[in-house]
Design a protein around this motif. Structure first.
Motif, mmCIF file in Angstrom:
data_model
loop_
_atom_site.group_PDB
_atom_site.id
_atom_site.type_symbol
_atom_site.label_atom_id
_atom_site.label_comp_id
_atom_site.label_asym_id
_atom_site.label_seq_id
_atom_site.Cartn_x
_atom_site.Cartn_y
_atom_site.Cartn_z
ATOM 1 N N THR B 179 5.728 4.057 -13.365
ATOM 2 C CA THR B 179 6.575 4.110 -12.172
ATOM 3 C C THR B 179 5.722 4.334 -10.933
ATOM 4 O O THR B 179 5.952 3.735 -9.877
ATOM 5 C CB THR B 179 7.634 5.222 -12.315
ATOM 6 O OG1 THR B 179 8.406 4.977 -13.489
ATOM 7 C CG2 THR B 179 8.558 5.265 -11.116
ATOM 8 N N ARG B 183 5.445 2.028 -7.648
ATOM 9 C CA ARG B 183 5.702 2.585 -6.320
ATOM 10 C C ARG B 183 4.639 2.107 -5.328
ATOM 11 O O ARG B 183 4.958 1.662 -4.223
ATOM 12 C CB ARG B 183 5.700 4.115 -6.425
ATOM 13 C CG ARG B 183 5.894 4.847 -5.108
ATOM 14 C CD ARG B 183 5.794 6.363 -5.336
ATOM 15 N NE ARG B 183 5.595 7.084 -4.093
ATOM 16 C CZ ARG B 183 6.496 7.906 -3.561
ATOM 17 N NH1 ARG B 183 7.639 8.110 -4.161
ATOM 18 N NH2 ARG B 183 6.249 8.523 -2.432
ATOM 19 N N LEU B 186 5.135 -1.647 -4.717
ATOM 20 C CA LEU B 186 6.307 -1.990 -3.918
ATOM 21 C C LEU B 186 6.220 -1.445 -2.499
ATOM 22 O O LEU B 186 6.758 -2.035 -1.569
ATOM 23 C CB LEU B 186 7.578 -1.524 -4.627
ATOM 24 C CG LEU B 186 7.908 -2.368 -5.877
ATOM 25 C CD1 LEU B 186 8.973 -1.693 -6.740
ATOM 26 C CD2 LEU B 186 8.364 -3.779 -5.493
ATOM 27 N N ARG B 187 5.505 -0.315 -2.304
ATOM 28 C CA ARG B 187 5.295 0.190 -0.940
ATOM 29 C C ARG B 187 4.675 -0.886 -0.062
ATOM 30 O O ARG B 187 5.068 -1.114 1.070
ATOM 31 C CB ARG B 187 4.341 1.399 -0.969
ATOM 32 C CG ARG B 187 5.015 2.734 -1.148
ATOM 33 C CD ARG B 187 5.467 3.274 0.203
ATOM 34 N NE ARG B 187 6.474 4.289 -0.031
ATOM 35 C CZ ARG B 187 6.312 5.581 0.248
ATOM 36 N NH1 ARG B 187 5.197 6.012 0.796
ATOM 37 N NH2 ARG B 187 7.276 6.427 0.004
#
Ligand code: SF4
Lengths: 188, 456
Positions: B179, B183, B186-187
């Motif tokens: 995850t 993160r 995707l940031r």
């Protein structure tokens, strides 16, 4: 005919009146003897933390939190002139903001970001802290919607605990895209 | 291929199927606990069903009010009669602003319209930002659940996927670390996006506002950063007022995952200062459903997923075995109503246990509708074999003599040729045995015991 007219006329043609039915009378909604205690309990269960403080102790509480999370890039919810680009906001370690009302049944805090920068900071910062007043805690969502003015706020959200996901094998992971921790200072 | 044949592929991996079943049952148990924590739960469900019924009885009026109020707050409302109109509107909005990098948060509607492949064909980059959706997007497959898109996958498979696409260490399968990698990945996408597309959980007629519920905060990031927000909604998403909204917000997350509310419940009234908000209202077959008296209540669905989690067939067969945009009990209604020929096996996958109807927060008569659909499918001639079978059955059942004779032959054959009996009952005996056939029929047993009695 435009798509608008097509869709609306199709809907009108398909609509049947509801057969007369009794509207269920509004039940008496869930309330709590001690809403603040319930709020803290539920917040804990969704991965957040409630800290009760007297008004004078709020500053020390926040200072303690800054030390706890080891943050040196901290913003407070006061106008800080100038708008930084998101990349800078994304470096934030702690963002402290003022919350509106809070809801006992689900530990939600109503937050209306005053500026765009604040809106993204609430999501981009590593840790977020909100301060709410104890007397503004309502019992349930019915009371909540009756007491906020969601429409004129433009943008507003209920935040309940830190961001989370369980999309990989149902294993709960705190801090999906947004903050990895959420602290709510309940000011008495 | 039928639902049963596709389910065979899923159940071939016994360990995965057992895990899937248990994981979803656990979600169902969390839902039960959450429902029990609200003493007025049943009254809330009644109220929700009633609000939906009244809204659908004046849907056009509520949509017009919504459009008026949303427009007065500065949003631009578009209407799409079908999926292709929806896709065209979105593409034109993006093109007009030169946006090529787009982030999207969970929306079953855009899945239904095939928006991703459409935009990709036109050279745009579209990134699903919900973790589960991103996983299935990278695997190039549809979500298998409407709330938990990647529930059919094990963490090792996600690890391999991320190793290939995000460069995580080979063999890494820890959900927390995976995850964290997503993160970071995707940031980057959020920070460079030029437009954000979202679904809509609720649209409020009285105020012209939109409400979006997420746990990850991805819809908020995807709309707080880029200047253009496109929200796509089906015509059934509108609720009359904020007071009505309270009822649904209390029901949604509790029914979906057993949470008291999602981590973020975001309210958008008009665009943000300096930004643009476009709302696309889509029909795509929904008005047909509204006109079907027997099935219109399915439009009340708030996509909580509770009926999937509780369904003994969904849990054991996996979402992909439905081969429909929305799987599970509600999908087994929506898909065949739209295309009975293609989805004719879905209503037959149901066991009629009624569990879905019991958990549905808006009280859709799910299993009753599934039963009615069977009749409709047979009557429309989509299952000719079944029609012949039921004619034959009615012939047998009308003649006691014929019935008794057939029974005698069948029992004798069953004893003499157990292999044949097994083959006929094949789908039922793949994981359970066939009981031994009794020597005497029920009627023979009764008549001989009557004789015994009269001798005494
Ligand atoms: S049919 Fe009911 S239970 Fe199933 S997803 Fe829709 S609202 Fe939830």
């Amino acid at each position: 005919m435009s798509d608008r007219d097509i869709v609306l006329s199709r809907i009108r043609a398909a609509t049947r009146p509801v057969s007369s039915r009794d509207t269920p009378s509004a039940a008496s909604w869930l309330t709590f003897d001690d809403p603040a205690a319930r709020f803290a309990e539920v917040l804990e269960s969704v991965g957040g933390r409630a800290v009760a403080v007297a008004p004078a102790a709020l500053t020390t509480g926040v200072e303690q939190l800054v030390r706890d999370v080891g943050a040196d890039r901290v913003w407070f919810d006061v106008a800080q002139g100038g708008i930084e680009p998101p990349a800078v906001v994304a470096e934030l370690q702690l963002y402290v903001a003022r919350g509106g009302i809070a809801v006992a049944e689900n530990a939600a805090v109503w937050v209306v970001p005053q500026t765009i920068r604040h809106r993204e900071a609430l999501l981009l910062a590593e840790h977020v802290a909100l301060a709410v007043e104890r007397r503004t805690i309502v019992h349930n969502m019915h009371e909540a919607y009756a007491s906020i003015d969601a429409a004129t706020a433009g943008f507003g959200f209920f935040i309940s605990g830190p961001s989370k996901t369980a999309d990989i094998e149902q294993a709960l992971v705190i801090g999906a895209h947004g903050p990895r921790s959420l602290t709510v200072f309940v000011v008495t | 291929m039928s639902h049963g044949e596709r389910a065979d592929r899923f159940t071939a991996d016994r360990a995965r199927a057992a895990w899937h079943d248990a994981a979803l049952w656990h979600v169902r148990e969390r839902r039960d606990a959450a429902a029990r924590s609200v003493p007025e739960w049943e009254a809330l469900r009644d109220l929700a069903a009633d609000i939906k019924a009244r809204t659908l009885a004046n849907l056009a009026g509520h949509l017009e009010a919504f459009e008026r109020n949303a427009t007065s707050r500065g949003a631009v409302v578009h209407w799409a009669a079908d999926a292709s109109a929806h896709n065209r509107i979105v593409l034109e909005l993006l093109r007009a602003r030169g946006a090529t990098r787009v982030v999207k948060s969970k929306s079953m509607l855009t899945e239904e319209c095939g928006l991703n492949p459409f935009l990709e064909r036109h050279g745009l980059e579209i990134v699903d930002t919900d973790l589960g959706e991103r996983i299935v997007q990278l695997r190039d497959e549809p979500p298998s659940h409407i709330v938990l898109p990647a529930i059919h996958l094990r963490k090792e498979e996600v690890g391999e996927l991320f190793h290939a696409h995000l460069g995580t260490e080979a063999g890494l399968a820890d959900p927390t670390l995976l995850t964290a990698a997503a993160r970071v990945h995707l940031r980057e996408k959020f920070l460079h996006a030029e437009a954000g597309i979202t679904g809509v959980n609720f649209a409020i007629a009285e105020t012209g506002g939109l409400v979006i519920c997420t746990n990850e905060g991805n819809a908020d990031l995807g709309t707080a950063l880029p200047p253009l927000h496109i929200a796509c909604m089906g015509i059934e998403k509108v609720v009359p007022s904020l007071a009505d909204l309270a009822v649904f917000v209390r029901l949604l997350a509790r029914s979906a995952t057993g949470q008291p509310i999602t981590a973020y419940t975001s309210h958008f009234h008009g665009p943000r200062p300096g930004g643009e908000l476009h709302i696309v209202i889509v029909d795509n077959g929904r008005s047909d459903l509204l006109g079907r008296a027997e099935h219109a209540r399915a439009l009340a669905c708030i996509r909580c997923g509770a009926c999937l989690n509780t369904c003994p067939v969904y849990r054991r067969s996996g979402g992909h075995s439905y081969e429909a945009v929305i799987p599970g009990p509600i999908g087994s209604i929506l898909a065949p109503v739209r295309d009975p020929e293609r989805h004719r096996s879905l209503p037959y996958a149901c066991t009629m246990c009624g569990s879905c109807t019991n958990v549905c927060p808006v009280k859709i008569d799910l299993h009753d509708q599934l039963l009615r659909l069977r009749t409709e499918i047979v009557t429309a001639g989509h299952l000719p074999g079944r029609r012949r079978a039921s004619r034959l059955a009615s012939l047998l059942l009308r003649s006691p003599a014929l019935y008794a004779a057939t029974g005698r032959v069948a029992r004798r054959l069953g004893r003499l040729l157990p292999g044949l009996a097994k083959r006929i009952a094949a789908p039922w005996t793949s994981s359970r045995g066939l009981p031994d056939l009794p020597k005497k029929t029920f009627r023979e047993q009764i008549s001989s015991s009557e004789k015994d009695l009269s001798h005494r």
